[in-house]
Scaffold this motif. Structure first.
Motif, short mmCIF file in Angstrom:
data_model
loop_
_atom_site.label_atom_id
_atom_site.label_comp_id
_atom_site.label_asym_id
_atom_site.label_seq_id
_atom_site.Cartn_x
_atom_site.Cartn_y
_atom_site.Cartn_z
N GLN A 93 -9.35 0.82 -6.62
CA GLN A 93 -10.35 1.29 -5.67
C GLN A 93 -12.16 1.76 -6.47
O GLN A 93 -13.11 1.68 -5.94
N PHE A 94 -12.07 1.98 -7.57
CA PHE A 94 -13.04 2.67 -8.55
C PHE A 94 -13.20 1.57 -9.43
O PHE A 94 -14.60 1.91 -9.96
N THR A 95 -12.77 -0.09 -9.61
CA THR A 95 -13.14 -0.85 -10.36
C THR A 95 -13.40 -2.03 -10.33
O THR A 95 -14.29 -2.46 -10.49
N VAL A 96 -13.49 -2.73 -9.03
CA VAL A 96 -13.64 -3.89 -9.00
C VAL A 96 -14.47 -3.74 -6.98
O VAL A 96 -14.40 -2.66 -6.99
N THR A 97 -15.52 -4.35 -7.12
CA THR A 97 -15.96 -4.71 -6.53
C THR A 97 -16.02 -6.09 -5.34
O THR A 97 -16.71 -5.90 -4.62
N SER A 98 -15.20 -6.83 -5.64
CA SER A 98 -15.02 -7.67 -4.49
C SER A 98 -13.84 -6.69 -3.10
O SER A 98 -12.81 -6.22 -3.71
N PRO A 99 -14.88 -6.86 -1.87
CA PRO A 99 -14.01 -6.46 -0.89
C PRO A 99 -13.02 -6.98 -0.73
O PRO A 99 -11.77 -6.44 -0.16
N TRP A 100 -12.37 -8.14 -1.02
CA TRP A 100 -11.50 -9.14 -0.95
C TRP A 100 -10.40 -8.95 -1.85
O TRP A 100 -9.40 -8.06 -1.77
N LEU A 101 -10.92 -7.93 -2.24
CA LEU A 101 -9.42 -7.67 -3.89
C LEU A 101 -9.53 -6.38 -3.48
O LEU A 101 -8.31 -5.68 -3.75
N ARG A 102 -10.82 -5.47 -3.04
CA ARG A 102 -10.20 -4.14 -3.69
C ARG A 102 -9.55 -3.75 -1.94
O ARG A 102 -8.89 -2.70 -1.89
N PHE A 103 -9.16 -4.71 -0.46
CA PHE A 103 -8.30 -4.05 0.20
C PHE A 103 -7.61 -5.63 0.18
O PHE A 103 -6.21 -5.03 0.78
N GLY A 104 -7.47 -6.48 -0.55
CA GLY A 104 -6.26 -7.19 0.06
C GLY A 104 -5.35 -6.95 -0.86
O GLY A 104 -4.35 -7.12 -0.55
N ALA A 105 -6.02 -6.48 -2.19
CA ALA A 105 -4.40 -6.60 -3.01
C ALA A 105 -3.56 -5.80 -2.39
O ALA A 105 -3.05 -5.55 -2.48
N PRO A 106 -4.62 -4.40 -1.84
CA PRO A 106 -3.49 -3.19 -1.94
C PRO A 106 -2.84 -3.23 -0.62
O PRO A 106 -1.33 -2.87 -0.34
N ALA A 107 -3.26 -4.50 0.20
CA ALA A 107 -2.05 -4.42 1.85
C ALA A 107 -1.31 -5.45 1.23
O ALA A 107 -0.15 -4.87 1.84
N VAL A 108 -1.44 -6.18 0.53
CA VAL A 108 -0.01 -6.63 -0.37
C VAL A 108 0.97 -5.88 -0.65
O VAL A 108 1.57 -6.25 -0.64
N MET A 109 0.38 -5.39 -1.68
CA MET A 109 1.28 -4.17 -1.87
C MET A 109 1.48 -3.31 -0.95
O MET A 109 2.67 -2.68 -1.16
N PHE A 110 1.03 -2.94 -0.15
CA PHE A 110 1.83 -2.47 0.84
C PHE A 110 2.79 -3.20 1.98
O PHE A 110 4.12 -2.38 2.31
N ILE A 111 3.21 -4.39 1.67
CA ILE A 111 3.74 -4.97 2.27
C ILE A 111 4.87 -5.68 1.57
O ILE A 111 6.34 -5.52 1.90
N VAL A 112 4.60 -5.45 0.16
CA VAL A 112 5.78 -5.24 -0.93
C VAL A 112 6.85 -3.97 -0.53
O VAL A 112 7.64 -4.14 -0.98
N ALA A 113 5.68 -3.18 -0.70
CA ALA A 113 6.35 -1.61 -0.72
C ALA A 113 7.89 -1.14 0.27
O ALA A 113 8.87 -1.06 0.42
N VAL A 114 6.33 -1.93 1.11
CA VAL A 114 7.62 -2.06 2.88
C VAL A 114 9.48 -2.91 2.67
O VAL A 114 10.15 -2.62 2.75
N TRP A 115 8.77 -4.63 1.54
CA TRP A 115 9.99 -5.09 1.66
C TRP A 115 10.99 -4.44 0.95
O TRP A 115 12.07 -4.35 1.02
N LEU A 116 9.87 -3.94 0.21
CA LEU A 116 11.28 -2.78 -1.40
C LEU A 116 12.42 -2.20 -0.62
O LEU A 116 13.43 -2.21 -1.61
N TRP A 117 11.39 -1.41 0.18
CA TRP A 117 11.85 -0.05 0.45
C TRP A 117 13.09 -0.24 1.92
O TRP A 117 14.28 0.61 2.02
N ARG A 118 13.57 -1.51 2.67
CA ARG A 118 14.40 -2.03 3.29
C ARG A 118 15.11 -2.97 2.99
O ARG A 118 16.63 -2.76 3.48
N ARG A 119 15.29 -2.59 1.29
CA ARG A 119 16.46 -3.03 0.62
C ARG A 119 17.62 -2.34 0.52
O ARG A 119 17.05 -1.15 -0.10
N PRO A 120 18.97 -2.66 0.31
CA PRO A 120 19.90 -1.73 0.22
C PRO A 120 19.57 -0.73 -1.00
O PRO A 120 19.06 -1.84 -2.39
N GLU A 121 20.86 0.30 -1.92
CA GLU A 121 20.75 0.55 -2.82
C GLU A 121 22.14 0.88 -3.08
O GLU A 121 22.75 1.08 -2.68
N ASP A 122 22.25 1.45 -4.49
CA ASP A 122 23.77 1.49 -5.24
C ASP A 122 23.38 3.39 -4.64
O ASP A 122 22.66 3.33 -4.84
#
Length: 122
Positions: A93-122
């Motif tokens: 948010q503070f270093t990139v000027t491209s809106p696609w990267l500033r908002f697209g990458a966090p959207a992908v990371m959010f999807i990954v985080a949701v997937w990750l937290w749905r995985r089973p734990e030991d």
């Protein structure tokens, strides 16, 4: 000839993933274990000896086996990954000027985080 090329490509993929995992030891936002798991997977297709070494590794071997057997991601890894993705989002948010990267990458990371937290734990 085709089989030899496939083996070389699988080995190259394994080495590349393992190198990224090693770099991840020093770079906080680059995860180590997912790249080691990826390296073991690629090695299993073209370099069985490397796959066996990774499975026998005292630190990463249990993570690889847990992922293969049950799709398990330890809670500590989930927390670290989520914090790293959050820090990356703030940094973008503070270093990139491209809106696609500033908002697209966090959207992908959010999807990954949701997937990750749905995985089973030991």
């Amino acid at each position: 000839m085709l089989r030899q090329t496939q083996i070389v490509l699988w080995r190259l993929g394994a080495v590349l993933a393992l190198a990224l995992g090693v770099i991840g030891i020093a770079v906080p936002v680059l995860p180590t274990v997912p790249f080691v798991i990826l390296a073991a997977w690629a090695a299993g297709r073209g370099w069985p000896a490397l796959e066996q070494r990774l499975l026998a590794h005292p630190t990463h071997g249990p993570h690889i086996r847990a992922w293969r057997e049950r799709g398990v991601v330890p809670r500590r890894a989930k927390i670290f990954a989520t914090l790293a993705m959050t820090a990356s989002t703030v940094f973008l948010q503070f270093t990139v000027t491209s809106p696609w990267l500033r908002f697209g990458a966090p959207a992908v990371m959010f999807i990954v985080a949701v997937w990750l937290w749905r995985r089973p734990e030991d």
